[in-house]
Design a protein around this motif. Structure first.
Motif, PDB file in Angstrom:
ATOM      1  N   ARG A 192      18.175   2.678 -12.458  1.00 17.61           N
ATOM      2  CA  ARG A 192      16.610   3.475 -11.380  1.00 17.61           C
ATOM      3  C   ARG A 192      16.113   2.746 -10.459  1.00 17.61           C
ATOM      4  NH1 ARG A 192      17.367   5.155 -17.042  1.00 17.61           N
ATOM      5  NH2 ARG A 192      15.232   3.074 -18.094  1.00 17.61           N
ATOM      6  N   THR A 193      16.631   1.094  -9.977  1.00 13.93           N
ATOM      7  CA  THR A 193      16.260   1.142  -8.797  1.00 13.93           C
ATOM      8  C   THR A 193      17.158   1.678  -7.605  1.00 13.93           C
ATOM      9  OG1 THR A 193      16.830  -1.428  -9.794  1.00 13.93           O
ATOM     10  CG2 THR A 193      16.525  -1.111  -7.489  1.00 13.93           C
ATOM     11  N   PRO A 194      16.083   1.734  -6.652  1.00 13.66           N
ATOM     12  CA  PRO A 194      16.887   3.228  -5.512  1.00 13.66           C
ATOM     13  C   PRO A 194      17.557   2.640  -4.548  1.00 13.66           C
ATOM     14  CG  PRO A 194      13.708   2.253  -5.543  1.00 13.66           C
ATOM     15  CD  PRO A 194      13.845   1.977  -6.941  1.00 13.66           C
ATOM     16  N   PHE A 195      17.947   2.769  -3.800  1.00 10.40           N
ATOM     17  CA  PHE A 195      19.320   2.423  -2.552  1.00 10.40           C
ATOM     18  C   PHE A 195      18.286   2.982  -1.213  1.00 10.40           C
ATOM     19  CE2 PHE A 195      22.580   3.026  -6.046  1.00 10.40           C
ATOM     20  CZ  PHE A 195      23.022   2.125  -5.750  1.00 10.40           C
ATOM     21  N   LYS A 196      17.158   1.870  -1.098  1.00  6.46           N
ATOM     22  CA  LYS A 196      16.534   2.859  -0.087  1.00  6.46           C
ATOM     23  C   LYS A 196      16.685   1.706   1.546  1.00  6.46           C
ATOM     24  CE  LYS A 196      12.401   2.552  -1.179  1.00  6.46           C
ATOM     25  NZ  LYS A 196      10.908   2.016  -2.134  1.00  6.46           N
ATOM     26  N   PRO A 197      16.867   2.003   2.724  1.00 10.24           N
ATOM     27  CA  PRO A 197      16.477   0.830   3.166  1.00 10.24           C
ATOM     28  C   PRO A 197      15.667  -0.238   3.260  1.00 10.24           C
ATOM     29  CG  PRO A 197      15.133   2.434   4.538  1.00 10.24           C
ATOM     30  CD  PRO A 197      15.537   3.392   2.833  1.00 10.24           C
ATOM     31  N   VAL A 198      16.047  -1.670   4.282  1.00 10.59           N
ATOM     32  CA  VAL A 198      15.079  -2.881   4.280  1.00 10.59           C
ATOM     33  C   VAL A 198      14.503  -3.078   4.964  1.00 10.59           C
ATOM     34  CG1 VAL A 198      15.129  -5.398   3.334  1.00 10.59           C
ATOM     35  CG2 VAL A 198      16.385  -3.886   2.201  1.00 10.59           C
ATOM     36  N   SER A 199      13.202  -3.751   5.366  1.00 11.00           N
ATOM     37  CA  SER A 199      12.823  -3.802   7.123  1.00 11.00           C
ATOM     38  C   SER A 199      12.603  -4.997   7.652  1.00 11.00           C
ATOM     39  CB  SER A 199      12.060  -3.244   6.862  1.00 11.00           C
ATOM     40  OG  SER A 199      11.476  -2.004   6.724  1.00 11.00           O
ATOM     41  N   ILE A 200      13.574  -5.781   8.102  1.00 13.32           N
ATOM     42  CA  ILE A 200      13.244  -7.240   8.960  1.00 13.32           C
ATOM     43  C   ILE A 200      11.819  -7.143   9.697  1.00 13.32           C
ATOM     44  CG2 ILE A 200      14.181  -9.377  10.073  1.00 13.32           C
ATOM     45  CD1 ILE A 200      17.263  -8.171   8.067  1.00 13.32           C
ATOM     46  N   ILE A 201      11.184  -8.218   9.634  1.00 15.73           N
ATOM     47  CA  ILE A 201      10.257  -8.344  10.131  1.00 15.73           C
ATOM     48  C   ILE A 201       9.470  -9.496  10.675  1.00 15.73           C
ATOM     49  CG2 ILE A 201       7.474  -7.801   9.764  1.00 15.73           C
ATOM     50  CD1 ILE A 201       8.640  -5.783   9.282  1.00 15.73           C
ATOM     51  N   ARG A 202       9.276  -9.638  11.801  1.00 17.70           N
ATOM     52  CA  ARG A 202       9.357 -10.939  12.243  1.00 17.70           C
ATOM     53  C   ARG A 202       7.886 -11.536  12.778  1.00 17.70           C
ATOM     54  NH1 ARG A 202      12.634 -11.865  17.527  1.00 17.70           N
ATOM     55  NH2 ARG A 202      11.693  -9.252  18.099  1.00 17.70           N
ATOM     56  N   ILE A 203       7.388 -12.552  12.951  1.00 18.29           N
ATOM     57  CA  ILE A 203       5.541 -12.670  13.626  1.00 18.29           C
ATOM     58  C   ILE A 203       5.967 -12.793  14.675  1.00 18.29           C
ATOM     59  CG2 ILE A 203       3.853 -13.881  13.298  1.00 18.29           C
ATOM     60  CD1 ILE A 203       4.626 -11.803  10.780  1.00 18.29           C
ATOM     61  N   GLY A 204       5.562 -12.030  15.735  1.00 19.48           N
ATOM     62  CA  GLY A 204       5.235 -12.253  17.410  1.00 19.48           C
ATOM     63  C   GLY A 204       3.557 -12.830  17.804  1.00 19.48           C
ATOM     64  N   ALA A 259       0.711  -1.366  -0.249  1.00 23.26           N
ATOM     65  CA  ALA A 259      -0.204   0.281   0.379  1.00 23.26           C
ATOM     66  C   ALA A 259       0.730   1.292  -0.450  1.00 23.26           C
ATOM     67  CB  ALA A 259      -0.638  -0.038   1.315  1.00 23.26           C
ATOM     68  N   ALA A 260       1.940   0.962   0.899  1.00 21.77           N
ATOM     69  CA  ALA A 260       2.697   2.450   0.878  1.00 21.77           C
ATOM     70  C   ALA A 260       3.641   2.045  -0.198  1.00 21.77           C
ATOM     71  CB  ALA A 260       3.707   1.847   2.015  1.00 21.77           C
ATOM     72  N   LEU A 261       4.206   1.601  -1.404  1.00 24.28           N
ATOM     73  CA  LEU A 261       4.934   1.740  -2.621  1.00 24.28           C
ATOM     74  C   LEU A 261       4.169   1.901  -3.316  1.00 24.28           C
ATOM     75  CD1 LEU A 261       6.802  -1.554  -2.743  1.00 24.28           C
ATOM     76  CD2 LEU A 261       7.735   0.000  -2.692  1.00 24.28           C
ATOM     77  N   GLY A 262       2.778   1.485  -3.543  1.00 26.74           N
ATOM     78  CA  GLY A 262       1.531   2.463  -4.673  1.00 26.74           C
ATOM     79  C   GLY A 262       1.673   3.919  -4.067  1.00 26.74           C
ATOM     80  N   TYR A 263       1.705   4.199  -2.856  1.00 28.64           N
ATOM     81  CA  TYR A 263       1.638   6.043  -2.392  1.00 28.64           C
ATOM     82  C   TYR A 263       3.270   6.196  -3.337  1.00 28.64           C
ATOM     83  CZ  TYR A 263       1.654  10.325  -0.247  1.00 28.64           C
ATOM     84  OH  TYR A 263       1.575  11.395   0.239  1.00 28.64           O
ATOM     85  N   ASP A 264       3.904   5.760  -2.878  1.00 28.60           N
ATOM     86  CA  ASP A 264       5.429   6.299  -3.173  1.00 28.60           C
ATOM     87  C   ASP A 264       5.155   6.172  -4.646  1.00 28.60           C
ATOM     88  OD1 ASP A 264       6.268   6.219  -0.544  1.00 28.60           O
ATOM     89  OD2 ASP A 264       7.367   5.063  -0.382  1.00 28.60           O
ATOM     90  N   SER A 309      10.061   9.476   1.764  1.00 35.85           N
ATOM     91  CA  SER A 309       8.742   8.465   1.331  1.00 35.85           C
ATOM     92  C   SER A 309       8.759   7.429   2.260  1.00 35.85           C
ATOM     93  CB  SER A 309       9.522   7.471   0.006  1.00 35.85           C
ATOM     94  OG  SER A 309       9.917   6.332   0.030  1.00 35.85           O
ATOM     95  N   LEU A 310       7.444   6.818   1.996  1.00 39.33           N
ATOM     96  CA  LEU A 310       7.026   6.422   2.879  1.00 39.33           C
ATOM     97  C   LEU A 310       7.499   4.870   3.527  1.00 39.33           C
ATOM     98  CD1 LEU A 310       2.703   6.507   2.129  1.00 39.33           C
ATOM     99  CD2 LEU A 310       3.972   7.064   4.353  1.00 39.33           C
ATOM    100  N   THR A 311       8.636   4.058   2.292  1.00 38.00           N
ATOM    101  CA  THR A 311       9.007   3.182   2.320  1.00 38.00           C
ATOM    102  C   THR A 311      11.093   3.748   2.178  1.00 38.00           C
ATOM    103  OG1 THR A 311       9.171   3.214  -0.408  1.00 38.00           O
ATOM    104  CG2 THR A 311       7.580   1.846   1.181  1.00 38.00           C
ATOM    105  N   GLY A 312      10.812   4.720   2.931  1.00 38.45           N
ATOM    106  CA  GLY A 312      12.357   4.924   3.327  1.00 38.45           C
ATOM    107  C   GLY A 312      13.173   6.111   1.941  1.00 38.45           C
ATOM    108  N   ALA A 313      13.504   6.790   2.330  1.00 31.37           N
ATOM    109  CA  ALA A 313      14.241   7.748   1.805  1.00 31.37           C
ATOM    110  C   ALA A 313      15.268   7.603   0.117  1.00 31.37           C
ATOM    111  CB  ALA A 313      15.754   8.443   2.616  1.00 31.37           C
ATOM    112  N   MET A 314      14.564   7.129  -0.877  1.00 32.23           N
ATOM    113  CA  MET A 314      15.256   7.172  -2.447  1.00 32.23           C
ATOM    114  C   MET A 314      16.649   7.196  -2.956  1.00 32.23           C
ATOM    115  SD  MET A 314      11.154   6.052  -2.924  1.00 32.23           S
ATOM    116  CE  MET A 314      10.843   5.091  -4.632  1.00 32.23           C
ATOM    117  N   THR A 315      16.735   7.374  -2.883  1.00 33.05           N
ATOM    118  CA  THR A 315      18.250   7.498  -3.741  1.00 33.05           C
ATOM    119  C   THR A 315      18.393   6.697  -5.560  1.00 33.05           C
ATOM    120  OG1 THR A 315      19.538   8.621  -1.822  1.00 33.05           O
ATOM    121  CG2 THR A 315      20.273   8.131  -4.043  1.00 33.05           C
ATOM    122  N   TYR A 316      18.510   7.047  -5.923  1.00 37.24           N
ATOM    123  CA  TYR A 316      18.830   7.245  -7.482  1.00 37.24           C
ATOM    124  C   TYR A 316      20.721   7.054  -7.782  1.00 37.24           C
ATOM    125  CZ  TYR A 316      14.447   5.880  -7.449  1.00 37.24           C
ATOM    126  OH  TYR A 316      12.669   5.213  -7.094  1.00 37.24           O
TER     127      TYR A 316
END
Length: 392
Positions: free
Chosen positions: A362-374, A313-318, A350-357
């Motif tokens: 034209r693939t952005p450098f941006k942070p990757v989140s690691i999610i755990r199911i708690g 959803a955030a990627l669609g916005y971004d 952006s919602l998914t982190g600071a984007m740098t090209y």
């Protein structure tokens, strides 16, 4: 005569007639196509992505639009077959006369849609495709850019995190008929072995549902137990594969990529709490998110009656915000100028982190989140840039 031939012939004729206009002086709305698979295998990702793009278009229009013109976002379900996708894309170009595209959460869909968009020389921002090859001219076109990080980035982060947290021995289970799981598993293996990790076995499957019994037999023959499993599959198969991996006798951590950011994984069996991890584009949280993320969550709920289902959803916005930002910088919607503007974007918030090209990339450098199911659902355990990425 077949319909596909008629459409292709029509496409060639209208290209010669230059039906696509980039006139910025017009008072008519700027037509932007938002293309998705809203009913088939990828709808679990594409529906949230389409909703995020709708919210972005409403924000843009409420703030004056683009070039003092409203955006008319044409959301279109193109289906999932290559022929149907290309037919729908050509209709949008030559009948609806759109001036740009955003869409899709998967690389294979982008590859199917790309040829007619490139032929018409229109800009295309992929929302969730993650192959780093398609935006650099290896497997893609000159007018395509990605809003998501590359598979080499998320695989490198998964490998670095798993090596430091789980151990040095792994097996890989991957789907062998789609670009994303093939590339994700390949990049993971390369980075994990660079770190000193050992892949005890790499097992592939095809089909939906997957035929897992042969893999289970091979896993049971392992003389050394892996510290964890790398799972690379499309969303529709992920939860089933987790169950099959457990039935094969492996009960350690499982880590996957962004395709596991789905409700079926979020509601995993309580026995799996703390054992399922995946990389993601963002962690959308009312409690710990930025003010911008909290605002987006509330707008999404007000508009659609539910909070965002996942990070797509955030990627669609971004993606739509990126397209508009690049058009403003380029002062044009012409693809070549717009792509050049994207390559010069640095730290675009952006919602998914600071984007740098970068130039030619034209693939952005941006942070990757690691999610755990708690115990209460997804929880953020890390957010980082890769220390080193495999070359696409």
């Amino acid at each position: 005569m077949k319909k596909g031939f008629l459409i292709s012939t029509f496409m060639v004729l209208v290209i010669g007639c230059s039906v696509i206009s980039h006139n910025l002086e017009s008072s008519e709305p700027i037509k932007i196509a938002a293309v998705f698979d809203l009913k088939k295998r990828l709808s679990v990702l594409d529906i949230p992505a389409s909703r995020g793009a709708i919210i972005a278009s409403e924000e843009i229009n409420s703030s004056g639009g683009l070039f003092n013109r409203d955006i008319q976002l044409i959301v279109r379900d193109t289906g999932s077959s290559v022929n149907k996708i290309r037919q729908k894309i050509e209709q949008l170009i030559y009948m609806d006369k759109v001036q740009a595209f955003v869409g899709y959460s998967d690389t294979n869909y982008v590859l199917a849609a790309n040829p007619p968009i490139q032929a018409a020389r229109l800009p295309f921002i992929s929302i969730g495709a993650t192959s780093p090859r398609i935006s650099g001219g290896l497997d893609g076109g000159e007018t395509l850019a990605l809003a998501a990080f590359g598979d080499n980035a998320q695989a490198a982060v998964a490998a670095e995190y798993a090596f430091s947290q789980f151990g040095s021995k792994a097996i890989i289970v991957f789907e062998n008929n789609k670009d994303y799981p093939i590339l994700f598993s390949r990049y993971f293996k390369k980075r994990f072995e660079e770190l000193g990790g050992q892949i005890l076995g790499s097992y592939y499957f095809v089909g939906n549902p997957p035929a897992f019994a042969p893999i289970a037999r091979q896993i049971k023959k392992l003389k050394v137990a892996p510290d964890f499993v790398l799972l690379a599959s499309m969303p529709v198969n992920a939860n089933m594969l987790i169950r099959q991996i457990r039935l094969a006798g492996l009960h350690g951590p499982i880590i996957g990529g962004d395709s596991m950011d789905i409700a079926e994984i979020h509601k995993v069996n309580p026995l799996e709490v703390g054992q399922i991890y995946y990389t993601s584009h963002a962690f959308l949280s009312r409690e710990n998110g930025s003010d911008k993320i909290k605002s987006f969550i509330q707008k999404y709920k007000d508009r659609f009656g539910t909070e965002p289902e996942n990070s797509f959803a955030a990627l669609g916005y971004d993606a739509l915000m990126l397209l508009v930002e690049a058009a403003r910088r380029a002062e044009s919607l012409e693809a070549d100028k717009l792509m050049a503007a994207i390559e010069n974007i640095r730290n675009f918030e952006s919602l998914t982190g600071a984007m740098t090209y970068a130039r030619g990339r034209r693939t952005p450098f941006k942070p990757v989140s690691i999610i755990r199911i708690g115990s209460s659902g997804p929880e953020l355990v890390d957010e980082r840039m890769p220390e080193k990425m495999p070359i696409p």
